[in-house]
Motif scaffolding. Sequence first.
Motif, PDB file in Angstrom:
ATOM      1  N   ASN A 288      63.982  77.873  23.402  1.00 56.15           N
ATOM      2  CA  ASN A 288      64.874  77.692  24.550  1.00 56.15           C
ATOM      3  C   ASN A 288      66.315  77.708  24.047  1.00 56.15           C
ATOM      4  OD1 ASN A 288      62.711  77.309  26.288  1.00 56.15           O
ATOM      5  ND2 ASN A 288      62.615  75.113  25.828  1.00 56.15           N
ATOM      6  N   GLY A 289      67.197  78.274  24.895  1.00 59.16           N
ATOM      7  CA  GLY A 289      68.595  78.329  24.484  1.00 59.16           C
ATOM      8  C   GLY A 289      69.515  78.284  25.681  1.00 59.16           C
ATOM      9  N   HIS A 290      70.804  78.471  25.429  1.00 56.20           N
ATOM     10  CA  HIS A 290      71.759  78.504  26.538  1.00 56.20           C
ATOM     11  C   HIS A 290      72.805  79.591  26.305  1.00 56.20           C
ATOM     12  CE1 HIS A 290      73.733  75.830  23.593  1.00 56.20           C
ATOM     13  NE2 HIS A 290      74.865  76.356  24.066  1.00 56.20           N
TER      14      HIS A 290
ATOM     15  N   ASP B 167      68.538  75.979  21.502  1.00 54.34           N
ATOM     16  CA  ASP B 167      68.572  74.510  21.625  1.00 54.34           C
ATOM     17  C   ASP B 167      67.352  73.877  20.969  1.00 54.34           C
ATOM     18  OD1 ASP B 167      70.927  74.640  23.136  1.00 54.34           O
ATOM     19  OD2 ASP B 167      69.768  75.093  24.943  1.00 54.34           O
TER      20      ASP B 167
END
Length: 621
Positions: free
Chosen positions: A76-78, A66
């Motif tokens: 940061n990621g999902h 993200d």
Amino acid sequence: MLKPTGRVVGIIKRNWRPYCGMLSKSDIKESRRHLFTPADKRIPRIRIETRQASTLEGRRIIVAIDGWPRNSRYPNGHFVRNLGDVGEKETETEVLLLEHDVPHQPFSQAVLSFLPKMPWSITEKDMKNREDLRHLCICSVDPPGCTDIDDALHCRELENGNLEVGVHIADVSHFIRPGNALDQESARRGTTVYLCEKRIDMVPELLSSNLCSLKCDVDRLAFSCIWEMNHNAEILKTKFTKSVINSKASLTYAEAQLRIDSANMNDDITTSLRGLNKLAKILKKRRIEKGALTLSSPEVRFHMDSETHDPIDLQTKELRETNSMVEEFMLLANISVAKKIHEEFSEHALLRKHPAPPPSNYEILVKAARSRNLEIKTDTAKSLAESLDRAESPTFPYLNTLLRILATRCMMQAVYFCSGMDNDFHHYGLASPIYTHFTSPIRRYADVIVHRLLAVAIGADCTYPELTDKHKLADICKNLNFRHKMAQYAQRASVAFHTQLFFKSKGIVSEEAYILFVRKNAIVVLIPKYGLEGTVFFEEKDKPNPQLIYDDEIPSLKIEDTVFHVFDKVKVKIMLDSSNLQHQKIRMSLVEPQIPGISIPTDTSNMDLNGPKKKKMKLGK
């Protein structure tokens, strides 16, 4: 010593994509924040938030980035989706397709809507600008189990004593019309990708395995390249025509070879095959005299268990005379078509070139040969081909194959290009001034474009604006080169994974190997029996390092009192190292020659493969 240094001041374009990998679960109980470790080691770990950590542990998952705050060590990621258990065949195949950016989703309804309605048959309209060649004794020769038959051949004697030889290629461009959804999807995919147990088609199955496949005893649309030749394989006339054919036999290489060699078979098909084989030998000899290279790479075939579909045997592929026979006529057709489309469209022909390697690429080959008192000349392709032919050792017959494998590693990548954007057309490996791809339109989009160009050149089809726009063509070539390279990498990754499965079930084995390269602290070996390449490291963590002396000139590596040279025969132990679930690898250790403290004993039945100390292995590039 001062080194030039720099820092990133701005990012023009993010090249992020969804990443496959595994979750590294946080040690903090009930925590929702965890780190994700991508399968691609070049990508940093990614911080994600999820409540499903316990169910995602030990599974392959996809994560998207993200953002990456300036002050954070990790982006940061999902979490996107769960692919399945690590090590499972379907999961790992999905991972390697995603990681190599191979489009493999089922064809959409929009794409499928442009397929012909079944039952399909040849209409009067289809016969316009098309020759009826159904009376000819045409046959195809392919590997066993091949369903996407692109090409078929015929050879017959003419009344004037000359020979007529035809190469008939599936007329894919008849079914894929420029600009529609089917065309766009085929262009995006660029190539069919062949994995060990799976084929990712470039075009839907109705075309690839049915309507475009030149199966026997059915009428099929083709694009034919027909030559009149004398018995010395010299071309007297060339004709290109769209056609309709009816193949009289779909043979495997082995079946075709049996017919050619059989003393009591003299039917039309066999006579045609013998004629083709005779001409192919002359063509090959002439090509090699011009300086075409005959290189070598160990290709591997897996024998699968019919129930579990796991690999139960691994062997290098056997090549027959008939493989070479088909190859010669495919090369001839590709060269003939390349000349024709370039004559007609000097600015926008889609061609294929193979650049000559820079002299520095050959250093490793020249040094390796010199260490065996052999001279390899590399100033031209012809001198390389001739010196490889001379590089024989009566006491070491496999040496020549090893030299050819090494020569393959020195080569540049062949690429597609647009004739109006380049002035060097030469194909180094084939020693041809011009070349293209025409003979496999079911599995390569380049050939579809070439078919369209040739059809316009002979007045068999109409043109369209993009076909004569060299910038658009250059963009197509860029995508094709990328897809082609990724398909090769995906194929290698598939072979590597199946090799791991094979050794997982086989346990530890010892095999003879030959040294391909020596490094500062390791040797890279090739195991001919399995066509497998790996690295034997001589330095291990937490162990006293042996005395290593590396000589780049010879090249050689001295370990204690033993000296290793390129092409030396050694014995290695092969085993699967599963200590890192995400990066399982084949590990190799030296058995012979015996070096105290380095070589491992022959009996390793009680070795712990998942212990903390490991030697590494890289599968061949």
